[in-house]
Design a protein around this motif. Structure first.
Motif, PDB file in Angstrom:
ATOM      1  N   ILE A  90      32.188  44.194  36.392  1.00  0.00           N
ATOM      2  CA  ILE A  90      33.310  43.416  36.922  1.00  0.00           C
ATOM      3  C   ILE A  90      32.822  42.464  38.004  1.00  0.00           C
ATOM      4  O   ILE A  90      33.166  41.279  38.029  1.00  0.00           O
ATOM      5  CB  ILE A  90      34.406  44.347  37.477  1.00  0.00           C
ATOM      6  N   ARG A  91      31.979  42.966  38.909  1.00  0.00           N
ATOM      7  CA  ARG A  91      31.450  42.122  39.988  1.00  0.00           C
ATOM      8  C   ARG A  91      30.589  40.986  39.428  1.00  0.00           C
ATOM      9  O   ARG A  91      30.653  39.854  39.916  1.00  0.00           O
ATOM     10  CB  ARG A  91      30.624  42.964  40.962  1.00  0.00           C
ATOM     11  N   LEU A  92      29.773  41.286  38.411  1.00  0.00           N
ATOM     12  CA  LEU A  92      28.900  40.262  37.840  1.00  0.00           C
ATOM     13  C   LEU A  92      29.710  39.098  37.276  1.00  0.00           C
ATOM     14  O   LEU A  92      29.418  37.927  37.545  1.00  0.00           O
ATOM     15  CB  LEU A  92      28.034  40.890  36.744  1.00  0.00           C
ATOM     16  N   LEU A  93      30.753  39.411  36.499  1.00  0.00           N
ATOM     17  CA  LEU A  93      31.547  38.354  35.882  1.00  0.00           C
ATOM     18  C   LEU A  93      32.450  37.652  36.897  1.00  0.00           C
ATOM     19  O   LEU A  93      32.684  36.444  36.798  1.00  0.00           O
ATOM     20  CB  LEU A  93      32.383  38.926  34.738  1.00  0.00           C
ATOM     21  N   ASP A  94      32.952  38.401  37.863  1.00  0.00           N
ATOM     22  CA  ASP A  94      33.870  37.814  38.844  1.00  0.00           C
ATOM     23  C   ASP A  94      33.149  36.931  39.851  1.00  0.00           C
ATOM     24  O   ASP A  94      33.739  36.001  40.403  1.00  0.00           O
ATOM     25  CB  ASP A  94      34.618  38.931  39.572  1.00  0.00           C
ATOM     26  N   SER A  95      31.880  37.212  40.099  1.00  0.00           N
ATOM     27  CA  SER A  95      31.089  36.416  41.036  1.00  0.00           C
ATOM     28  C   SER A  95      30.748  35.070  40.411  1.00  0.00           C
ATOM     29  O   SER A  95      30.143  35.001  39.334  1.00  0.00           O
ATOM     30  CB  SER A  95      29.795  37.159  41.390  1.00  0.00           C
ATOM     31  N   LYS A  96      31.112  33.997  41.086  1.00  0.00           N
ATOM     32  CA  LYS A  96      30.804  32.667  40.554  1.00  0.00           C
ATOM     33  C   LYS A  96      29.299  32.419  40.534  1.00  0.00           C
ATOM     34  O   LYS A  96      28.783  31.771  39.620  1.00  0.00           O
ATOM     35  CB  LYS A  96      31.531  31.607  41.379  1.00  0.00           C
ATOM     36  N   VAL A  97      28.597  32.943  41.517  1.00  0.00           N
ATOM     37  CA  VAL A  97      27.150  32.753  41.577  1.00  0.00           C
ATOM     38  C   VAL A  97      26.459  33.548  40.472  1.00  0.00           C
ATOM     39  O   VAL A  97      25.606  33.030  39.749  1.00  0.00           O
ATOM     40  CB  VAL A  97      26.615  33.146  42.970  1.00  0.00           C
ATOM     41  N   GLN A  98      26.814  34.827  40.334  1.00  0.00           N
ATOM     42  CA  GLN A  98      26.155  35.669  39.332  1.00  0.00           C
ATOM     43  C   GLN A  98      26.510  35.247  37.907  1.00  0.00           C
ATOM     44  O   GLN A  98      25.648  35.229  37.019  1.00  0.00           O
ATOM     45  CB  GLN A  98      26.534  37.130  39.545  1.00  0.00           C
ATOM     46  N   SER A  99      27.784  34.914  37.666  1.00  0.00           N
ATOM     47  CA  SER A  99      28.167  34.498  36.311  1.00  0.00           C
ATOM     48  C   SER A  99      27.531  33.167  35.958  1.00  0.00           C
ATOM     49  O   SER A  99      27.141  32.934  34.805  1.00  0.00           O
ATOM     50  CB  SER A  99      29.691  34.423  36.178  1.00  0.00           C
ATOM     51  N   SER A 100      27.367  32.274  36.941  1.00  0.00           N
ATOM     52  CA  SER A 100      26.700  30.994  36.684  1.00  0.00           C
ATOM     53  C   SER A 100      25.242  31.214  36.306  1.00  0.00           C
ATOM     54  O   SER A 100      24.715  30.557  35.394  1.00  0.00           O
ATOM     55  CB  SER A 100      26.792  30.104  37.925  1.00  0.00           C
ATOM     56  N   ALA A 101      24.581  32.151  36.985  1.00  0.00           N
ATOM     57  CA  ALA A 101      23.189  32.453  36.666  1.00  0.00           C
ATOM     58  C   ALA A 101      23.078  33.055  35.263  1.00  0.00           C
ATOM     59  O   ALA A 101      22.150  32.738  34.507  1.00  0.00           O
ATOM     60  CB  ALA A 101      22.613  33.421  37.701  1.00  0.00           C
ATOM     61  N   LEU A 102      24.030  33.917  34.900  1.00  0.00           N
ATOM     62  CA  LEU A 102      24.047  34.502  33.565  1.00  0.00           C
ATOM     63  C   LEU A 102      24.213  33.426  32.500  1.00  0.00           C
ATOM     64  O   LEU A 102      23.491  33.396  31.496  1.00  0.00           O
ATOM     65  CB  LEU A 102      25.188  35.517  33.464  1.00  0.00           C
ATOM     66  N   VAL A 103      25.154  32.526  32.721  1.00  0.00           N
ATOM     67  CA  VAL A 103      25.422  31.435  31.772  1.00  0.00           C
ATOM     68  C   VAL A 103      24.200  30.525  31.643  1.00  0.00           C
ATOM     69  O   VAL A 103      23.865  30.053  30.548  1.00  0.00           O
ATOM     70  CB  VAL A 103      26.672  30.648  32.218  1.00  0.00           C
TER      71      VAL A 103
END
Length: 275
Positions: A90-103
């Motif tokens: 949940i934190r990974l997807l909700d975090s704009k920084v972490q989700s951007s890095a994933l994308v």
């Protein structure tokens, strides 16, 4: 005894989810909790325990942010299904920084990013705090000096994003993924209610957006409901903006178009637990 307890409010989203479930004959109760769960986790826990004692639900859905319920699953008695993901996902997807890095690792298109005002180009920029809700924490500074002031007001060590503003239209997609099941409904945002959820929407088919959303959720083996926002430029190219790992304001639009996300979610969770 009821079938589903909904905890949280989130404006019209809770009543829309409740209505969608009741339309299929389920017994639903909504436990109101209007406070910010980050600031009053004790109050959230008290509300949760009290509601469970009063109505003995078979399943619990969080309305609004699911993080508090994920942390408090140990407070739920055995036998009650709580179909939400781990706190880490949940934190990974909700975090704009972490989700951007994933994308970025997945090679999905997103706006150009900058480390500081000095490295940013001359285009209009967007400043995003790492975690925000309902549009709060997202700003469009008019000058580099305004951008610097936004950064200065960040708490020490708090991450943020600086990215290009894309001239185009907003699109959102609501997804439901559980093991081999995936379904998505896309719509174009026609108007917003202030900084919050979209007010007017037009459903559409946008395979590239739906495929990108599936890749993101598949990459972390996500189970549950998730909304994502994209910006489509004047040449028709979609750019990923953010993830919202929860029910979104678009749930009523999806239900009206035959994609009853809450009811399908309930069915998937129930069948999983019966295996």
């Amino acid at each position: 005894m009821i079938d589903i307890l909904l905890i949280g409010t989130m404006g019209d989203i809770g009543p829309e989810v409740k209505s969608a479930l009741e339309s299929e004959g389920l017994k639903v109760r909504q436990a109101e909790f209007p406070q910010n769960v980050y600031r009053d986790e004790f109050g959230y826990c008290h509300c949760l325990v009290k509601a469970i004692e009063e109505c003995s639900p078979g399943m619990i859905f969080p309305i609004g942010h699911p993080l508090a319920l994920s942390r408090l699953k140990h407070k739920v008695p055995p036998g009650i299904i709580v179909p939400i993901e781990t706190e880490d996902k949940i934190r990974l997807l909700d975090s704009k920084v972490q989700s951007s890095a994933l994308v970025s690792r997945l090679g999905i298109r997103q706006p150009a990013m900058y480390e500081s005002p000095e490295t940013a180009g001359d285009n209009q920029l967007i400043f995003k705090r790492d975690v925000s809700f309902g549009g709060h924490g997202v700003h469009m500074p008019r000058t580099k000096e305004s951008l610097r002031r936004l950064i200065e007001h960040q708490s020490p060590g708090e991450p943020f994003l600086i990215e290009d503003w894309i001239d185009g239209d907003d699109y959102s997609v609501d997804c439901l993924r559980w093991d081999g099941y995936f379904r998505a409904g896309c719509y174009k945002v026609l108007s917003h209610q202030g900084k919050g959820p979209s007010l007017k929407r037009e459903t559409c088919s946008f395979p590239e957006i739906e495929a990108a959303a599936k890749r993101i959720l598949d990459s972390v083996d996500y189970h549950g409901v998730c909304g994502m926002d994209f910006r489509v430029d004047r040449d028709g190219r979609p750019y990923f903006l953010e993830c919202n790992p929860r029910f979104t304001g678009g749930v009523s639009t999806q239900v009206q178009n035959g994609f009853n996300i809450p009811f399908i979610y309930w069915n998937l969770a129930r069948r999983h637990c019966e295996k």
